[in-house]
Every structure is written in structure tokens, then in C-alpha cells.
Design a protein around this motif. Sequence first.
Motif, mmCIF file in Angstrom:
data_model
loop_
_atom_site.group_PDB
_atom_site.id
_atom_site.type_symbol
_atom_site.label_atom_id
_atom_site.label_comp_id
_atom_site.label_asym_id
_atom_site.label_seq_id
_atom_site.Cartn_x
_atom_site.Cartn_y
_atom_site.Cartn_z
ATOM 1 N N ARG A 29 0.823 -1.212 0.000
ATOM 2 C CA ARG A 29 0.000 0.000 0.000
ATOM 3 C C ARG A 29 0.856 1.261 0.000
ATOM 4 O O ARG A 29 0.574 2.205 -0.709
ATOM 5 N N ARG A 30 1.898 1.284 0.814
ATOM 6 C CA ARG A 30 2.740 2.478 0.875
ATOM 7 C C ARG A 30 3.394 2.739 -0.486
ATOM 8 O O ARG A 30 3.447 3.865 -0.950
ATOM 9 N N ARG A 31 3.891 1.691 -1.112
ATOM 10 C CA ARG A 31 4.525 1.838 -2.429
ATOM 11 C C ARG A 31 3.539 2.395 -3.454
ATOM 12 O O ARG A 31 3.876 3.259 -4.263
ATOM 13 N N LEU A 32 2.295 1.906 -3.418
ATOM 14 C CA LEU A 32 1.272 2.405 -4.329
ATOM 15 C C LEU A 32 0.975 3.875 -4.051
ATOM 16 O O LEU A 32 0.886 4.690 -4.972
ATOM 17 N N LEU A 33 0.844 4.234 -2.784
ATOM 18 C CA LEU A 33 0.567 5.634 -2.435
ATOM 19 C C LEU A 33 1.698 6.551 -2.890
ATOM 20 O O LEU A 33 1.453 7.645 -3.402
ATOM 21 N N GLU A 69 2.452 9.410 5.598
ATOM 22 C CA GLU A 69 3.008 9.808 6.892
ATOM 23 C C GLU A 69 2.465 8.930 8.015
ATOM 24 O O GLU A 69 3.212 8.522 8.911
ATOM 25 N N ALA A 70 1.175 8.600 7.969
ATOM 26 C CA ALA A 70 0.577 7.738 8.989
ATOM 27 C C ALA A 70 1.178 6.330 8.944
ATOM 28 O O ALA A 70 1.447 5.726 9.988
ATOM 29 N N ILE A 71 1.391 5.816 7.742
ATOM 30 C CA ILE A 71 2.008 4.492 7.601
ATOM 31 C C ILE A 71 3.425 4.510 8.158
ATOM 32 O O ILE A 71 3.835 3.609 8.898
ATOM 33 N N ASP A 72 4.180 5.564 7.830
ATOM 34 C CA ASP A 72 5.553 5.680 8.320
ATOM 35 C C ASP A 72 5.585 5.793 9.840
ATOM 36 O O ASP A 72 6.415 5.167 10.499
ATOM 37 N N LYS A 73 4.685 6.571 10.394
ATOM 38 C CA LYS A 73 4.647 6.754 11.845
ATOM 39 C C LYS A 73 4.307 5.441 12.536
ATOM 40 O O LYS A 73 4.904 5.101 13.552
ATOM 41 N N ALA A 74 3.353 4.698 11.976
ATOM 42 C CA ALA A 74 2.979 3.411 12.565
ATOM 43 C C ALA A 74 4.142 2.430 12.523
ATOM 44 O O ALA A 74 4.360 1.675 13.473
ATOM 45 N N SER A 75 4.903 2.428 11.448
ATOM 46 C CA SER A 75 6.037 1.495 11.361
ATOM 47 C C SER A 75 7.172 1.936 12.274
ATOM 48 O O SER A 75 7.912 1.103 12.781
ATOM 49 N N ASN A 76 7.296 3.235 12.516
ATOM 50 C CA ASN A 76 8.354 3.742 13.392
ATOM 51 C C ASN A 76 8.072 3.446 14.861
ATOM 52 O O ASN A 76 8.986 3.416 15.670
#
Length: 97
Positions: A29-33, A69-76
Motif C-alpha cells: 500500500r505504501r509503495r502504491l501511495l 506519513e501515517a504508515i511511516d509513523k505506525a512502522s516507526n
Amino acid sequence: MVARTPKTTRPKPSSRSRRVSNAAASGDRRRLLVAMRNLIAEKLDEGSISSRDLASLTKRLADISAEIEAIDKASNEHDPAMQALDTEDERLDEHED
């Protein structure tokens, strides 16, 4: 002798559309976004967007960026190094006895 008729050819997909379709096929999903964000940004920079579509695409660009940004924050949140960087430093008191 039989005359040959030219074959109809489909236009090759642009490198941009291949990036988006590859990202979609990846299931990430992140790659697609990111691919969609970059495509919209490139089109906005080119000036090839009609006036009537400008506002909606600009809004969508902001929404996509927020999702990334939300995906990155969740993974961090699961990364100890990133947690350490997000931890506020304690105040150093030089006059402690």
C-alpha cells in the motif's frame, strides 16, 4: 500476392504508468501511495492538469501524503531507534548537589 494490412498496435505504457501499475501489483500500500503521489505531483508540475481538476488533485495529493506519513509513523512505533529519536531529552541541571 496478398497485400498485408498493418497490425494495430497499442501504445506502450509510459514509465509513469508502469511505476503505478507495478506498485499496485506489488500489494504494498505504501509503495502504491508513493507512486500515486509522485504521478500527481509530476502532472501538477507539468501544468497538464485542467483548471477544473486542479483543486481535487491538490486535495488528493495532500490526503495521500498524510496517509504515507501515517504508515511511516505506525512502522516507526515498532522501531527502537526511532522511538529513541522521538523521546524528549531530560533537562540537565548543572547546579545539582
